[in-house]
Design a protein around this motif. Structure first.
Motif, PDB file in Angstrom:
ATOM      1  N   VAL A  34     -17.730  14.248  40.223  1.00  0.00           N
ATOM      2  CA  VAL A  34     -17.709  15.666  40.580  1.00  0.00           C
ATOM      3  C   VAL A  34     -17.647  15.813  42.095  1.00  0.00           C
ATOM      4  CG1 VAL A  34     -19.052  17.806  40.579  1.00  0.00           C
ATOM      5  CG2 VAL A  34     -18.868  16.463  38.497  1.00  0.00           C
ATOM      6  N   TYR A  35     -18.348  14.912  42.784  1.00  0.00           N
ATOM      7  CA  TYR A  35     -18.264  14.936  44.238  1.00  0.00           C
ATOM      8  C   TYR A  35     -16.846  14.627  44.700  1.00  0.00           C
ATOM      9  CZ  TYR A  35     -18.572  13.301  49.005  1.00  0.00           C
ATOM     10  OH  TYR A  35     -18.341  13.112  50.340  1.00  0.00           O
ATOM     11  N   ALA A  42     -16.441  18.506  45.720  1.00  0.00           N
ATOM     12  CA  ALA A  42     -16.817  18.775  47.104  1.00  0.00           C
ATOM     13  C   ALA A  42     -15.792  18.227  48.086  1.00  0.00           C
ATOM     14  CB  ALA A  42     -18.196  18.165  47.377  1.00  0.00           C
ATOM     15  N   LEU A  71     -12.664  20.358  48.192  1.00  0.00           N
ATOM     16  CA  LEU A  71     -12.844  21.797  48.371  1.00  0.00           C
ATOM     17  C   LEU A  71     -12.151  22.346  49.614  1.00  0.00           C
ATOM     18  CD1 LEU A  71     -14.051  24.263  47.097  1.00  0.00           C
ATOM     19  CD2 LEU A  71     -16.151  23.856  48.356  1.00  0.00           C
ATOM     20  N   MET A 115     -13.279  25.092  38.004  1.00  0.00           N
ATOM     21  CA  MET A 115     -14.029  25.616  39.148  1.00  0.00           C
ATOM     22  C   MET A 115     -13.119  25.724  40.366  1.00  0.00           C
ATOM     23  SD  MET A 115     -17.634  23.639  39.038  1.00  0.00           S
ATOM     24  CE  MET A 115     -18.733  23.725  37.648  1.00  0.00           C
ATOM     25  N   ALA A 136     -10.793  28.594  40.015  1.00  0.00           N
ATOM     26  CA  ALA A 136     -11.475  29.867  40.232  1.00  0.00           C
ATOM     27  C   ALA A 136     -11.714  30.100  41.721  1.00  0.00           C
ATOM     28  CB  ALA A 136     -12.799  29.887  39.472  1.00  0.00           C
ATOM     29  N   LEU A 137     -12.123  29.033  42.418  1.00  0.00           N
ATOM     30  CA  LEU A 137     -12.341  29.167  43.858  1.00  0.00           C
ATOM     31  C   LEU A 137     -11.035  29.486  44.574  1.00  0.00           C
ATOM     32  CD1 LEU A 137     -14.818  26.217  44.229  1.00  0.00           C
ATOM     33  CD2 LEU A 137     -15.291  28.552  44.939  1.00  0.00           C
ATOM     34  N   CYS A 142     -10.272  33.076  44.033  1.00  0.00           N
ATOM     35  CA  CYS A 142     -11.154  33.959  44.798  1.00  0.00           C
ATOM     36  C   CYS A 142     -10.722  34.043  46.257  1.00  0.00           C
ATOM     37  CB  CYS A 142     -12.602  33.469  44.715  1.00  0.00           C
ATOM     38  SG  CYS A 142     -13.305  33.725  43.078  1.00  0.00           S
ATOM     39  N   MET A 150     -21.572   7.140  52.837  1.00  0.00           N
ATOM     40  CA  MET A 150     -22.180   8.418  52.389  1.00  0.00           C
ATOM     41  C   MET A 150     -23.535   8.143  51.739  1.00  0.00           C
ATOM     42  SD  MET A 150     -21.763  11.798  51.833  1.00  0.00           S
ATOM     43  CE  MET A 150     -20.055  11.850  52.348  1.00  0.00           C
ATOM     44  N   LEU A 154     -24.693  13.232  49.331  1.00  0.00           N
ATOM     45  CA  LEU A 154     -23.718  13.324  48.251  1.00  0.00           C
ATOM     46  C   LEU A 154     -24.210  14.298  47.184  1.00  0.00           C
ATOM     47  CD1 LEU A 154     -21.904  10.322  46.742  1.00  0.00           C
ATOM     48  CD2 LEU A 154     -22.893  12.000  45.221  1.00  0.00           C
ATOM     49  N   LEU A 211     -24.036  17.933  48.460  1.00  0.00           N
ATOM     50  CA  LEU A 211     -22.685  18.487  48.475  1.00  0.00           C
ATOM     51  C   LEU A 211     -22.191  18.750  47.059  1.00  0.00           C
ATOM     52  CD1 LEU A 211     -21.047  16.417  51.331  1.00  0.00           C
ATOM     53  CD2 LEU A 211     -21.603  18.838  51.321  1.00  0.00           C
ATOM     54  N   THR A 212     -22.497  17.813  46.154  1.00  0.00           N
ATOM     55  CA  THR A 212     -22.075  17.997  44.765  1.00  0.00           C
ATOM     56  C   THR A 212     -22.722  19.240  44.171  1.00  0.00           C
ATOM     57  OG1 THR A 212     -21.937  15.615  44.588  1.00  0.00           O
ATOM     58  CG2 THR A 212     -21.888  16.850  42.545  1.00  0.00           C
ATOM     59  N   PHE A 272     -21.218  22.357  45.557  1.00  0.00           N
ATOM     60  CA  PHE A 272     -19.903  22.628  44.985  1.00  0.00           C
ATOM     61  C   PHE A 272     -20.033  23.234  43.592  1.00  0.00           C
ATOM     62  CE2 PHE A 272     -16.619  21.368  42.037  1.00  0.00           C
ATOM     63  CZ  PHE A 272     -15.541  22.013  42.606  1.00  0.00           C
ATOM     64  N   VAL A 273     -20.914  22.665  42.786  1.00  0.00           N
ATOM     65  CA  VAL A 273     -21.066  23.160  41.416  1.00  0.00           C
ATOM     66  C   VAL A 273     -21.522  24.616  41.434  1.00  0.00           C
ATOM     67  CG1 VAL A 273     -22.392  22.890  39.294  1.00  0.00           C
ATOM     68  CG2 VAL A 273     -21.452  20.891  40.424  1.00  0.00           C
ATOM     69  N   LEU A 277     -21.034  26.830  43.833  1.00  0.00           N
ATOM     70  CA  LEU A 277     -19.896  27.644  44.270  1.00  0.00           C
ATOM     71  C   LEU A 277     -18.906  27.848  43.126  1.00  0.00           C
ATOM     72  CD1 LEU A 277     -18.818  26.473  47.835  1.00  0.00           C
ATOM     73  CD2 LEU A 277     -19.371  28.789  47.089  1.00  0.00           C
ATOM     74  N   GLY A 278     -18.616  26.768  42.437  1.00  0.00           N
ATOM     75  CA  GLY A 278     -17.648  26.835  41.344  1.00  0.00           C
ATOM     76  C   GLY A 278     -18.093  27.777  40.257  1.00  0.00           C
ATOM     77  N   ILE A 279     -19.374  27.657  39.881  1.00  0.00           N
ATOM     78  CA  ILE A 279     -19.881  28.534  38.827  1.00  0.00           C
ATOM     79  C   ILE A 279     -19.855  29.986  39.299  1.00  0.00           C
ATOM     80  CG2 ILE A 279     -21.961  29.147  37.538  1.00  0.00           C
ATOM     81  CD1 ILE A 279     -22.566  26.160  37.353  1.00  0.00           C
ATOM     82  N   ALA A 285     -17.779  31.296  41.395  1.00  0.00           N
ATOM     83  CA  ALA A 285     -16.392  31.776  41.388  1.00  0.00           C
ATOM     84  C   ALA A 285     -15.946  32.121  39.979  1.00  0.00           C
ATOM     85  CB  ALA A 285     -15.478  30.709  41.995  1.00  0.00           C
ATOM     86  N   ILE A 286     -16.255  31.238  39.024  1.00  0.00           N
ATOM     87  CA  ILE A 286     -15.878  31.521  37.635  1.00  0.00           C
ATOM     88  C   ILE A 286     -16.595  32.781  37.161  1.00  0.00           C
ATOM     89  CG2 ILE A 286     -16.070  30.682  35.262  1.00  0.00           C
ATOM     90  CD1 ILE A 286     -15.539  27.908  36.244  1.00  0.00           C
ATOM     91  N   TRP A 306     -17.682  35.300  38.923  1.00  0.00           N
ATOM     92  CA  TRP A 306     -17.125  36.496  39.562  1.00  0.00           C
ATOM     93  C   TRP A 306     -15.843  36.919  38.845  1.00  0.00           C
ATOM     94  CZ3 TRP A 306     -13.178  37.327  43.666  1.00  0.00           C
ATOM     95  CH2 TRP A 306     -13.271  38.619  44.214  1.00  0.00           C
TER      96      TRP A 306
END
Lengths: 269, 258, 154
Positions: B44-45, B49, B52, B153, B156-157, B160, C1, C6, C9-10, C13-14, C16-18, C20-21, C23
């Protein structure tokens, strides 16, 4: 020693392997007594590594049977294969360390991925393996930051961290100078006693092999030309064995011949 | 000639089946892989991230351009009020999932193919096999599962920031009232559009990441090249095929939704 | 890293992603869900060209619902639009429905003009006083020919 302990740990018979039209193994056999060090000798390109990879299951031979600890080991038998892999370690010629992981992460990876031990114990066992191979100080370094000898030790640490009964060594001394070769064989002999595993070593270093192993086999033309005690190997008058054993002498003869201006045909394929 | 055609067809069918099997095995290994969560977080990283910034930048500029272009086209008909409709529908239905997927192929997919290719070349994958570590479960499963989560995700970003970009160029540069823009966005979007966007992104994620993993994982099977060249060849193949697959799949999914 | 970075940041990101979805789906995509209870009325149009399921229904310019579906009445081949409007809105039974366009070529929507009747439309009832879509082409044609007609006698 119990009856089981004294038995044959690994037995391979009639292993055939070919790549396209190129036949590499044409019925190679090997017997590995429990607790012993068995060395497979052979010239470069005779398929020693291929043979070892067939034993480990990295390559699939076309024919041949294997028995591990008395039980048949079929290529198709996934459960038996998994059991074999659990009890067998493999040291690659190239070490095959995970270059994006640190030393400790390399060592604990097999434990993390194949056992359900708690994290703490895994870390402890990883550190223990590093300590035994004098790599404790380098736990957070990446393989690329380690010297060749350390990398070899790290690969050995990773191979034995799961406490295997059998460890297969693929050309552990390839490309090393004589001093390092000695060091590697010493290391194998030392840890072989310390962890009491059975070892199969593929190499072309005759002198070291004769000293370090309990049994010597010679692979030639896709078959085992010879398997027996080092003393028997030294005494054998089989022409191929002799040729291989006395390769150093043969070399000097060839060189002398060359100097004399004779036309020498190379038998190196 | 005819025989060559037949042989070619057969090899394509064989490769497709092989790829399908590869992907299925990755999912089959979900339950069998130990400590999958940690590997998943790492993936996922890698896909999230780390990719992104590029998603945000490309998304913003896509929105800005859509705003500009759309404004001038709509201006001719005196319908600037529809700018929000145009930008939002374009982004949500098509550009968001497609461009985000292409960006992710370029960054995460190529990296994955190259990483697996090098691991294959340096016998790291063989080493995993000798340790009895499930190579699919360890190397492929976390990547593919995380793609199913991360791609939507990222899409969606992308949408947006794209909408914000459209608003910026519409209101800032061209003097459209932000209220008109945003209300048009709200009026235009339907639940179906959003679900189409997310479905597309998830499908693209599954297809591209598994394809990139497939090519990297099977680097040693390339006939045309060996060593470093094989890694570069399989990476190129992975990126090119993934990009094509994104656009083809986009057409298929769109035709299902419309 | 380093691992904590790590993870941070992960996690970021999650989140932010959630967001965005969320919204997209809640704020923008799913207005049908917000606004509470609704009920359904029908409107009969001679021509519903350009109107779609999902088009807006407005009263005095304020969105109060959406077109749920459009079908053809098998008896007289007129278009029946099913409108879903907010339950709080009690529409008089002589309400008039017309199909209008935003801008010159914009979306079609249904504008309801409430009448003065005492009784209100109950769910499922049909509005028959309607104005259909304006057919732009015929309108332009009419204007063009109309001006010709005017000019020709003189």
């Amino acid at each position: 020693m119990s009856a089981r302990d004294s038995g044959i740990l690994l037995k391979a018979e009639g292993v055939h392997k070919r790549f396209g039209d190129h036949v590499v193994l044409a019925g190679a056999d090997l017997e590995v007594p429990r607790g012993s060090v068995v060395t497979v000798l052979g010239r470069s390109g005779t398929g020693k590594s291929v043979f070892l990879k067939c034993l480990a299951g990295i390559l699939t031979p076309e024919a041949g049977s294997m028995r591990f600890d008395g039980a048949a080991l079929d290529q198709g038998d996934a459960a038996a294969r998994a059991e074999f892999r659990r009890r067998c370690g493999y040291l690659f010629q190239s070490n095959a360390l995970f270059d994006s992981l640190t030393a400790l992460e390399n060592v604990v990876l097999p434990l993390e991925q194949t056992t359900d031990l708690p994290d703490k114990e895994i870390q402890e066992r990883g550190m223990e393996a590093l300590r035994q191979l004098d790599l404790e100080a380098h736990r957070d370094r990446h393989p690329a930051e380690l010297s060749g000898g350390m990398q070899k030790r790290l690969a050995l640490a990773r191979a034995i961290v799961t406490r295997p009964e059998l460890v297969l060594f693929d050309e552990p001394t390839a490309g090393l100078d004589p001093l390092r070769r000695n060091a590697v064989f010493t290391m194998i002999a030392k840890y072989q006693r310390q962890f009491s595993f059975t070892a199969v070593i593929v190499t072309h270093d005759v002198a070291e092999a004769l000293v370090a192993s309990d049994s010597v086999a010679l692979l030639d033309g896709g078959r085992m030309r010879f398997q027996g005690a080092p003393a028997a190997f030294s005494a054998s008058d089989d022409p191929v064995v002799k040729g291989f054993r006395d390769s150093a002498a043969a070399l000097s003869e060839t060189l002398h011949a060359l100097r004399r201006g004779e036309n020498i045909e190379s038998d190196e394929s | 000639m005819l025989r060559a055609l037949g042989r070619h067809t057969l090899s394509i069918v064989h490769d497709l089946g092989d790829y399908a099997l590869f992907t299925t095995r990755a999912f089959g290994a979900v339950m069998r892989t130990r400590r999958l969560g940690r590997r998943l977080a790492r993936s996922v990283y890698e896909q999230g991230a780390r990719c992104l910034p590029v998603i945000l930048v490309v998304g913003l500029f896509t929105g800005l351009v859509l705003g500009l272009q759309g404004y001038y086209v709509l201006n001719r008909f005196g319908s600037e009020g529809l700018l929000g409709t145009l930008v939002s529908l374009t982004l949500v239905r098509e550009l968001g999932p497609v461009l985000a997927a292409l960006m992710l192929v370029g960054q995460a997919g190529s990296a994955l193919a190259a990483e697996l290719g090098i691991q294959r070349n340096s016998e790291q994958i063989a080493a995993l096999e000798t340790m009895g570590v499930g190579t699919h479960g360890y190397l492929v499963t976390p990547r593919v599962v995380s793609a199913l989560l991360v791609y939507p995700m990222q899409a969606a970003l992308f949408v947006c920031v794209g909408l914000v970009g459209g608003a910026l160029s519409g209101s800032w540069l061209l003097g459209l009232s932000p209220g008109v823009y945003w209300s048009a966005v709200e009026r235009a979007l339907e639940p179906r559009d959003v679900s189409q966007c997310l479905t597309k992104a998830a499908v693209f994620g599954l297809l591209t990441i598994s394809l990139c993993a497939y090519h990297g994982f099977n680097t040693h099977r390339l006939r045309s090249a060996t060593g470093a060249r094989a890694v570069s060849a399989s990476t190129t193949r992975a990126v090119v095929q993934s990009s094509i697959v994104v656009l083809c799949a986009d057409y298929v999914i769109t035709s299902f939704f419309v | 890293m380093k691992a904590p970075r790590l993870e941070l940041l992960t996690g970021l990101f999650v989140l932010l992603g959630i967001a965005a979805i969320g919204w997209l789906t809640v704020k923008l995509g799913a207005r049908a869900l917000v606004g509470g209870d609704t009920y359904v009325i029908e409107a009969r149009f001679d021509n519903a060209g350009g109107l779609n399921a999902g088009s807006n229904v407005v009263v005095a310019g304020v969105p109060v619902g959406r077109v749920e579906s459009i079908r053809v009445d098998e008896a007289d081949f007129s278009a029946i639009a099913t409108l879903r409007v907010l339950a709080g809105l009690k529409l008089p039974s002589d309400t008039m429905a017309s199909i209008k366009t935003t801008g010159l070529i914009g979306d079609k929507y249904v504008a309801l003009s409430p009448g003065a009747d005492e009784s209100t439309l109950s769910p499922g009832e049909r509005i028959t006083m309607t104005e259909s879509s304006v057919d732009l082409e015929s309108l332009i044609g009419k204007m063009a020919f109309g001006s010709l007609d005017k000019d020709s006698p003189e």
